[in-house]
Motif scaffolding. Structure first.
Motif, PDB file in Angstrom:
ATOM      1  N   LEU A 150       0.815  -1.123  -0.011  1.00  0.00           N
ATOM      2  CA  LEU A 150      -0.091  -0.047   0.091  1.00  0.00           C
ATOM      3  C   LEU A 150       0.805   1.134   0.139  1.00  0.00           C
ATOM      4  O   LEU A 150       0.517   2.142  -0.668  1.00  0.00           O
ATOM      5  N   LYS A 151       2.031   1.278   0.794  1.00  0.00           N
ATOM      6  CA  LYS A 151       2.974   2.262   0.860  1.00  0.00           C
ATOM      7  C   LYS A 151       3.536   2.739  -0.584  1.00  0.00           C
ATOM      8  O   LYS A 151       3.353   3.833  -0.933  1.00  0.00           O
ATOM      9  N   VAL A 152       3.926   1.635  -1.133  1.00  0.00           N
ATOM     10  CA  VAL A 152       4.442   1.753  -2.464  1.00  0.00           C
ATOM     11  C   VAL A 152       3.704   2.355  -3.557  1.00  0.00           C
ATOM     12  O   VAL A 152       3.715   3.308  -4.195  1.00  0.00           O
ATOM     13  N   GLU A 153       2.379   1.715  -3.492  1.00  0.00           N
ATOM     14  CA  GLU A 153       1.323   2.341  -4.330  1.00  0.00           C
ATOM     15  C   GLU A 153       1.002   3.913  -3.947  1.00  0.00           C
ATOM     16  O   GLU A 153       0.953   4.659  -5.060  1.00  0.00           O
ATOM     17  N   LYS A 154       0.774   4.249  -2.951  1.00  0.00           N
ATOM     18  CA  LYS A 154       0.447   5.320  -2.463  1.00  0.00           C
ATOM     19  C   LYS A 154       1.467   6.400  -2.581  1.00  0.00           C
ATOM     20  O   LYS A 154       1.493   7.743  -3.364  1.00  0.00           O
ATOM     21  N   ASP A 155       2.868   6.145  -2.348  1.00  0.00           N
ATOM     22  CA  ASP A 155       3.998   7.299  -2.500  1.00  0.00           C
ATOM     23  C   ASP A 155       4.709   7.230  -4.162  1.00  0.00           C
ATOM     24  O   ASP A 155       4.962   8.305  -4.305  1.00  0.00           O
ATOM     25  N   SER A 156       4.441   6.121  -4.918  1.00  0.00           N
ATOM     26  CA  SER A 156       5.126   5.920  -6.126  1.00  0.00           C
ATOM     27  C   SER A 156       3.957   6.193  -6.928  1.00  0.00           C
ATOM     28  O   SER A 156       4.323   6.570  -8.135  1.00  0.00           O
ATOM     29  N   GLY A 157       2.777   5.973  -6.786  1.00  0.00           N
ATOM     30  CA  GLY A 157       1.792   6.148  -7.811  1.00  0.00           C
ATOM     31  C   GLY A 157       1.876   4.665  -8.680  1.00  0.00           C
ATOM     32  O   GLY A 157       0.862   4.633  -9.634  1.00  0.00           O
ATOM     33  N   SER A 158       2.534   3.764  -8.268  1.00  0.00           N
ATOM     34  CA  SER A 158       2.713   2.495  -9.249  1.00  0.00           C
ATOM     35  C   SER A 158       2.267   1.427  -8.335  1.00  0.00           C
ATOM     36  O   SER A 158       2.708   1.382  -7.182  1.00  0.00           O
ATOM     37  N   SER A 159       1.758   0.396  -9.179  1.00  0.00           N
ATOM     38  CA  SER A 159       1.306  -0.981  -7.982  1.00  0.00           C
ATOM     39  C   SER A 159       2.424  -2.144  -8.529  1.00  0.00           C
ATOM     40  O   SER A 159       2.616  -2.249  -9.607  1.00  0.00           O
ATOM     41  N   LEU A 160       2.482  -2.618  -7.456  1.00  0.00           N
ATOM     42  CA  LEU A 160       3.201  -3.940  -7.401  1.00  0.00           C
ATOM     43  C   LEU A 160       2.475  -5.110  -7.606  1.00  0.00           C
ATOM     44  O   LEU A 160       2.879  -6.087  -7.729  1.00  0.00           O
ATOM     45  N   SER A 192      -0.611  -5.229  -9.292  1.00  0.00           N
ATOM     46  CA  SER A 192      -1.071  -5.450 -10.638  1.00  0.00           C
ATOM     47  C   SER A 192      -0.572  -4.583 -11.552  1.00  0.00           C
ATOM     48  O   SER A 192      -1.456  -3.891 -12.471  1.00  0.00           O
ATOM     49  N   PRO A 193       0.733  -4.176 -11.959  1.00  0.00           N
ATOM     50  CA  PRO A 193       1.307  -3.508 -12.965  1.00  0.00           C
ATOM     51  C   PRO A 193       1.078  -3.651 -14.110  1.00  0.00           C
ATOM     52  O   PRO A 193       0.702  -4.667 -14.621  1.00  0.00           O
ATOM     53  N   LEU A 194       0.469  -2.493 -14.848  1.00  0.00           N
ATOM     54  CA  LEU A 194       0.026  -2.734 -16.257  1.00  0.00           C
ATOM     55  C   LEU A 194       1.072  -2.480 -17.295  1.00  0.00           C
ATOM     56  O   LEU A 194       0.907  -3.289 -18.635  1.00  0.00           O
ATOM     57  N   THR A 195       2.353  -2.064 -16.843  1.00  0.00           N
ATOM     58  CA  THR A 195       3.278  -1.903 -17.755  1.00  0.00           C
ATOM     59  C   THR A 195       4.658  -2.230 -17.075  1.00  0.00           C
ATOM     60  O   THR A 195       4.923  -1.977 -15.873  1.00  0.00           O
ATOM     61  N   GLU A 196       5.580  -2.211 -17.975  1.00  0.00           N
ATOM     62  CA  GLU A 196       6.934  -2.313 -17.472  1.00  0.00           C
ATOM     63  C   GLU A 196       7.567  -1.043 -16.867  1.00  0.00           C
ATOM     64  O   GLU A 196       8.136  -1.187 -15.795  1.00  0.00           O
ATOM     65  N   GLU A 197       7.044   0.083 -17.154  1.00  0.00           N
ATOM     66  CA  GLU A 197       7.393   1.310 -16.499  1.00  0.00           C
ATOM     67  C   GLU A 197       6.796   1.396 -15.046  1.00  0.00           C
ATOM     68  O   GLU A 197       7.480   1.651 -14.048  1.00  0.00           O
ATOM     69  N   GLU A 198       5.410   0.807 -14.979  1.00  0.00           N
ATOM     70  CA  GLU A 198       4.819   0.834 -13.824  1.00  0.00           C
ATOM     71  C   GLU A 198       5.527  -0.018 -12.554  1.00  0.00           C
ATOM     72  O   GLU A 198       5.893   0.233 -11.453  1.00  0.00           O
ATOM     73  N   LEU A 199       5.915  -1.318 -13.256  1.00  0.00           N
ATOM     74  CA  LEU A 199       6.542  -2.225 -12.386  1.00  0.00           C
ATOM     75  C   LEU A 199       7.977  -1.727 -12.142  1.00  0.00           C
ATOM     76  O   LEU A 199       8.141  -1.628 -10.753  1.00  0.00           O
ATOM     77  N   MET A 200       8.735  -1.290 -12.813  1.00  0.00           N
ATOM     78  CA  MET A 200      10.003  -0.698 -12.447  1.00  0.00           C
ATOM     79  C   MET A 200       9.943   0.487 -11.350  1.00  0.00           C
ATOM     80  O   MET A 200      10.751   0.711 -10.624  1.00  0.00           O
ATOM     81  N   ASN A 201       8.943   1.328 -11.766  1.00  0.00           N
ATOM     82  CA  ASN A 201       8.788   2.661 -10.699  1.00  0.00           C
ATOM     83  C   ASN A 201       8.628   1.943  -9.346  1.00  0.00           C
ATOM     84  O   ASN A 201       9.142   2.408  -8.349  1.00  0.00           O
ATOM     85  N   ALA A 202       7.529   1.231  -9.257  1.00  0.00           N
ATOM     86  CA  ALA A 202       7.320   0.575  -7.848  1.00  0.00           C
ATOM     87  C   ALA A 202       8.310  -0.076  -7.596  1.00  0.00           C
ATOM     88  O   ALA A 202       8.527   0.103  -6.270  1.00  0.00           O
ATOM     89  N   PHE A 203       8.839  -0.999  -8.118  1.00  0.00           N
ATOM     90  CA  PHE A 203       9.988  -1.853  -7.675  1.00  0.00           C
ATOM     91  C   PHE A 203      11.222  -0.839  -7.234  1.00  0.00           C
ATOM     92  O   PHE A 203      11.783  -1.059  -6.203  1.00  0.00           O
ATOM     93  N   ASN A 204      11.442   0.013  -7.938  1.00  0.00           N
ATOM     94  CA  ASN A 204      12.710   0.877  -7.579  1.00  0.00           C
ATOM     95  C   ASN A 204      12.272   1.603  -6.494  1.00  0.00           C
ATOM     96  O   ASN A 204      13.155   1.792  -5.546  1.00  0.00           O
ATOM     97  N   TYR A 205      11.338   2.100  -6.271  1.00  0.00           N
ATOM     98  CA  TYR A 205      10.766   2.978  -5.061  1.00  0.00           C
ATOM     99  C   TYR A 205      10.936   1.901  -3.669  1.00  0.00           C
ATOM    100  O   TYR A 205      11.670   2.339  -2.806  1.00  0.00           O
ATOM    101  N   MET A 206      10.259   0.990  -3.879  1.00  0.00           N
ATOM    102  CA  MET A 206      10.488   0.020  -2.765  1.00  0.00           C
ATOM    103  C   MET A 206      11.876  -0.361  -2.413  1.00  0.00           C
ATOM    104  O   MET A 206      12.139  -0.454  -1.356  1.00  0.00           O
ATOM    105  N   GLU A 207      12.849  -0.398  -3.343  1.00  0.00           N
ATOM    106  CA  GLU A 207      14.193  -1.028  -3.269  1.00  0.00           C
ATOM    107  C   GLU A 207      14.757   0.276  -2.339  1.00  0.00           C
ATOM    108  O   GLU A 207      16.040  -0.037  -2.053  1.00  0.00           O
ATOM    109  N   SER A 208      14.161   1.446  -2.745  1.00  0.00           N
ATOM    110  CA  SER A 208      14.916   2.499  -2.137  1.00  0.00           C
ATOM    111  C   SER A 208      14.713   2.646  -0.640  1.00  0.00           C
ATOM    112  O   SER A 208      15.230   3.655   0.208  1.00  0.00           O
ATOM    113  N   LEU A 209      13.752   2.176  -0.098  1.00  0.00           N
ATOM    114  CA  LEU A 209      13.142   2.349   1.240  1.00  0.00           C
ATOM    115  C   LEU A 209      14.254   1.826   2.231  1.00  0.00           C
ATOM    116  O   LEU A 209      14.653   1.015   2.447  1.00  0.00           O
TER     117      LEU A 209
END
Length: 73
Positions: free
Chosen positions: A44-54, A56-73
């Motif tokens: 929930l935090k990743v989606e709220k803060d990054s605007g991207s979902s882990l 059910s990501p719809l695109t490569e960009e969404e997946l990587m945006n969410a994943f990179n944000y999570m990795e930065s925590l």
């Protein structure tokens, strides 16, 4: 499975997006444990803060945006 092996599978663009997202959620288990929160709280935090979902990501960009944000925590 370790965080590093799941991470490698997330980054493998030859794999289908849904499989990579599944591995990203496996990484979420490790990150959540390190942060002392539940996996669901982290997702929930990743989606709220990054605007991207882990979940059910719809695109490569969404997946990587969410994943990179999570990795930065």
């Amino acid at each position: 499975m370790s965080h590093s092996s799941s991470r490698a599978k997330v980054l493998d663009t030859a794999r289908p997006l849904a499989h990579r997202a599944s591995h990203a959620r496996s990484c979420a288990n490790h990150v959540a444990n390190r942060l002392g929160i539940t996996r669901n709280e982290l997702l929930l935090k990743v989606e709220k803060d990054s605007g991207s979902s882990l979940v059910s990501p719809l695109t490569e960009e969404e997946l990587m945006n969410a994943f990179n944000y999570m990795e930065s925590l």
